[in-house]
Design a protein around this motif. Structure first.
Motif, PDB file in Angstrom:
ATOM      1  N   ARG A  11      22.418   5.573   6.357  1.00 39.89           N
ATOM      2  CA  ARG A  11      21.273   4.949   5.673  1.00 39.89           C
ATOM      3  C   ARG A  11      19.912   5.385   6.206  1.00 39.89           C
ATOM      4  O   ARG A  11      18.901   5.177   5.550  1.00 39.89           O
ATOM      5  CB  ARG A  11      21.383   3.426   5.763  1.00 39.89           C
ATOM      6  CG  ARG A  11      22.588   2.856   5.023  1.00 39.89           C
ATOM      7  CD  ARG A  11      22.568   1.343   5.010  1.00 39.89           C
ATOM      8  NE  ARG A  11      23.751   0.775   4.388  1.00 39.89           N
ATOM      9  CZ  ARG A  11      23.902   0.586   3.079  1.00 39.89           C
ATOM     10  NH1 ARG A  11      22.928   0.936   2.248  1.00 39.89           N
ATOM     11  NH2 ARG A  11      25.014   0.057   2.599  1.00 39.89           N
ATOM     12  N   LEU A  60      17.539   7.950   6.516  1.00 37.75           N
ATOM     13  CA  LEU A  60      17.381   9.268   5.899  1.00 37.75           C
ATOM     14  C   LEU A  60      15.966   9.827   6.057  1.00 37.75           C
ATOM     15  O   LEU A  60      15.008   9.097   6.254  1.00 37.75           O
ATOM     16  CB  LEU A  60      17.730   9.173   4.413  1.00 37.75           C
ATOM     17  CG  LEU A  60      19.149   8.660   4.095  1.00 37.75           C
ATOM     18  CD1 LEU A  60      19.341   8.584   2.585  1.00 37.75           C
ATOM     19  CD2 LEU A  60      20.214   9.534   4.733  1.00 37.75           C
ATOM     20  N   ASN A  61      15.874  11.148   5.930  1.00 36.81           N
ATOM     21  CA  ASN A  61      14.603  11.886   5.908  1.00 36.81           C
ATOM     22  C   ASN A  61      13.658  11.459   7.027  1.00 36.81           C
ATOM     23  O   ASN A  61      12.499  11.120   6.781  1.00 36.81           O
ATOM     24  CB  ASN A  61      13.925  11.714   4.539  1.00 36.81           C
ATOM     25  CG  ASN A  61      14.818  12.156   3.404  1.00 36.81           C
ATOM     26  OD1 ASN A  61      15.500  13.176   3.500  1.00 36.81           O
ATOM     27  ND2 ASN A  61      14.850  11.381   2.326  1.00 36.81           N
ATOM     28  N   GLU A 121      13.268   6.900   5.565  1.00 36.12           N
ATOM     29  CA  GLU A 121      13.683   6.144   4.389  1.00 36.12           C
ATOM     30  C   GLU A 121      15.002   5.436   4.658  1.00 36.12           C
ATOM     31  O   GLU A 121      15.887   5.999   5.319  1.00 36.12           O
ATOM     32  CB  GLU A 121      13.836   7.072   3.183  1.00 36.12           C
ATOM     33  CG  GLU A 121      12.537   7.754   2.779  1.00 36.12           C
ATOM     34  CD  GLU A 121      12.696   8.634   1.548  1.00 36.12           C
ATOM     35  OE1 GLU A 121      11.984   8.401   0.556  1.00 36.12           O
ATOM     36  OE2 GLU A 121      13.548   9.539   1.589  1.00 36.12           O
ATOM     37  N   ALA A 179      18.330   3.969   2.963  1.00 33.20           N
ATOM     38  CA  ALA A 179      19.153   3.940   1.753  1.00 33.20           C
ATOM     39  C   ALA A 179      19.662   2.525   1.533  1.00 33.20           C
ATOM     40  O   ALA A 179      20.287   1.935   2.414  1.00 33.20           O
ATOM     41  CB  ALA A 179      20.326   4.906   1.898  1.00 33.20           C
ATOM     42  N   PRO A 208      22.261  11.689  -4.139  1.00 35.13           N
ATOM     43  CA  PRO A 208      21.228  10.890  -3.481  1.00 35.13           C
ATOM     44  C   PRO A 208      21.439   9.400  -3.757  1.00 35.13           C
ATOM     45  O   PRO A 208      22.051   9.028  -4.766  1.00 35.13           O
ATOM     46  CB  PRO A 208      19.924  11.384  -4.127  1.00 35.13           C
ATOM     47  CG  PRO A 208      20.339  11.996  -5.419  1.00 35.13           C
ATOM     48  CD  PRO A 208      21.717  12.544  -5.202  1.00 35.13           C
ATOM     49  N   PRO A 209      20.958   8.538  -2.872  1.00 29.19           N
ATOM     50  CA  PRO A 209      21.099   7.096  -3.087  1.00 29.19           C
ATOM     51  C   PRO A 209      20.450   6.651  -4.396  1.00 29.19           C
ATOM     52  O   PRO A 209      19.453   7.236  -4.835  1.00 29.19           O
ATOM     53  CB  PRO A 209      20.382   6.487  -1.881  1.00 29.19           C
ATOM     54  CG  PRO A 209      20.420   7.552  -0.837  1.00 29.19           C
ATOM     55  CD  PRO A 209      20.308   8.838  -1.586  1.00 29.19           C
ATOM     56  N   MET A 265      16.268   3.327  -2.735  1.00 28.24           N
ATOM     57  CA  MET A 265      15.774   3.586  -1.382  1.00 28.24           C
ATOM     58  C   MET A 265      14.618   2.650  -1.056  1.00 28.24           C
ATOM     59  O   MET A 265      13.906   2.185  -1.946  1.00 28.24           O
ATOM     60  CB  MET A 265      15.269   5.027  -1.270  1.00 28.24           C
ATOM     61  CG  MET A 265      16.283   6.088  -1.579  1.00 28.24           C
ATOM     62  SD  MET A 265      17.210   6.565  -0.122  1.00 28.24           S
ATOM     63  CE  MET A 265      16.056   7.673   0.651  1.00 28.24           C
ATOM     64  N   CYS A 266      14.438   2.409   0.219  1.00 28.23           N
ATOM     65  CA  CYS A 266      13.210   1.789   0.718  1.00 28.23           C
ATOM     66  C   CYS A 266      12.476   2.881   1.483  1.00 28.23           C
ATOM     67  O   CYS A 266      12.848   3.213   2.611  1.00 28.23           O
ATOM     68  CB  CYS A 266      13.528   0.610   1.634  1.00 28.23           C
ATOM     69  SG  CYS A 266      12.063  -0.199   2.323  1.00 28.23           S
ATOM     70  N   PRO A 267      11.439   3.472   0.859  1.00 31.83           N
ATOM     71  CA  PRO A 267      10.713   4.559   1.529  1.00 31.83           C
ATOM     72  C   PRO A 267       9.645   4.040   2.492  1.00 31.83           C
ATOM     73  O   PRO A 267       9.394   2.837   2.579  1.00 31.83           O
ATOM     74  CB  PRO A 267      10.074   5.314   0.366  1.00 31.83           C
ATOM     75  CG  PRO A 267       9.942   4.308  -0.725  1.00 31.83           C
ATOM     76  CD  PRO A 267      11.019   3.287  -0.522  1.00 31.83           C
TER      77      PRO A 267
END
Length: 202
Positions: free
Chosen positions: A23, A25-26, A44, A46, A59-60, A63-65
């Motif tokens: 979860r 990510l990036n 981010e 997921a 990709p999810p 997301m919560c960026p």
């Protein structure tokens, strides 16, 4: 340059399950910070994964960026978390994904695109309280600097970890009180969800 974390270090924090579930990510930062025993994450989260088709990595779905969060070695909860939501409705997803890493004493901030620009709320959920605020300054980082009375110029020379430490330290002391509403009340009050792709060149 992105800082990444050795697995033994993250496995000793509340980030361990989130990392194991894929979860986190990036990451701009996913490593120790300048505070002893503290691991920081900026990236981010997921929230909802797409169904897998054979071996295809998709990709999810949700997301919560713009996440900023910390976890301390040897502790089972996340003391500070902030992120961006296109819709207030996704607060439920954030709370359920964070799950047992939430604490009644934690400081959790969600900047939402579809709540009244003049309103700020406290929303209890999963034994924790989320500060829910409108997003006015375009990024969660800028919003937090404004909310926590931090000067951007004072942080300019710090690296990503140093900026995260400064924001987290101020957030942990945050004690302002906003109107308390339930999640269900927030659903009734929220506005329409903006299409993030509108007005973009094709």
């Amino acid at each position: 340059m992105t800082a990444t974390l050795a697995r033994p270090e993250i496995d000793d924090t509340a980030f361990a399950r989130l990392e194991n579930e894929g979860r986190l990510l990036n990451p701009l930062h996913k490593a120790i910070t300048g505070v002893p025993g503290r691991v920081g994450f900026r990236g981010e989260l997921a929230l909802r994964f797409a169904p897998k088709l054979a071996d295809e990595a998709r990709p999810p779905e949700l997301m919560c960026p713009q996440v900023m969060a910390i976890a301390n070695v040897g502790e089972s909860f996340v003391p500070f978390f902030a992120g961006y939501l296109l819709s207030f409705e996704s607060l439920k997803d954030v709370a359920e994904v964070l799950g047992d890493t939430l604490s009644a004493n934690g400081k959790y901030f969600l900047f939402c695109d579809n709540i009244d620009l003049s309103k700020k709320y406290q929303v209890p959920y999963n034994n924790a309280t989320f500060y829910v605020l409108p997003i006015l300054e375009s990024t969660v980082y800028n919003e937090l600097l404004d909310l926590l009375y931090l000067e951007k110029n004072d942080l300019k020379k710090k690296d990503t970890a140093g900026k995260l430490d400064a924001v987290a330290n101020a957030a942990l002391k945050f004690s302002a009180k906003f109107e308390s509403i339930s999640y269900e009340q927030g659903l009734a009050l929220m506005g329409p969800v903006r299409n993030p792709n509108e007005n973009r060149p094709v």
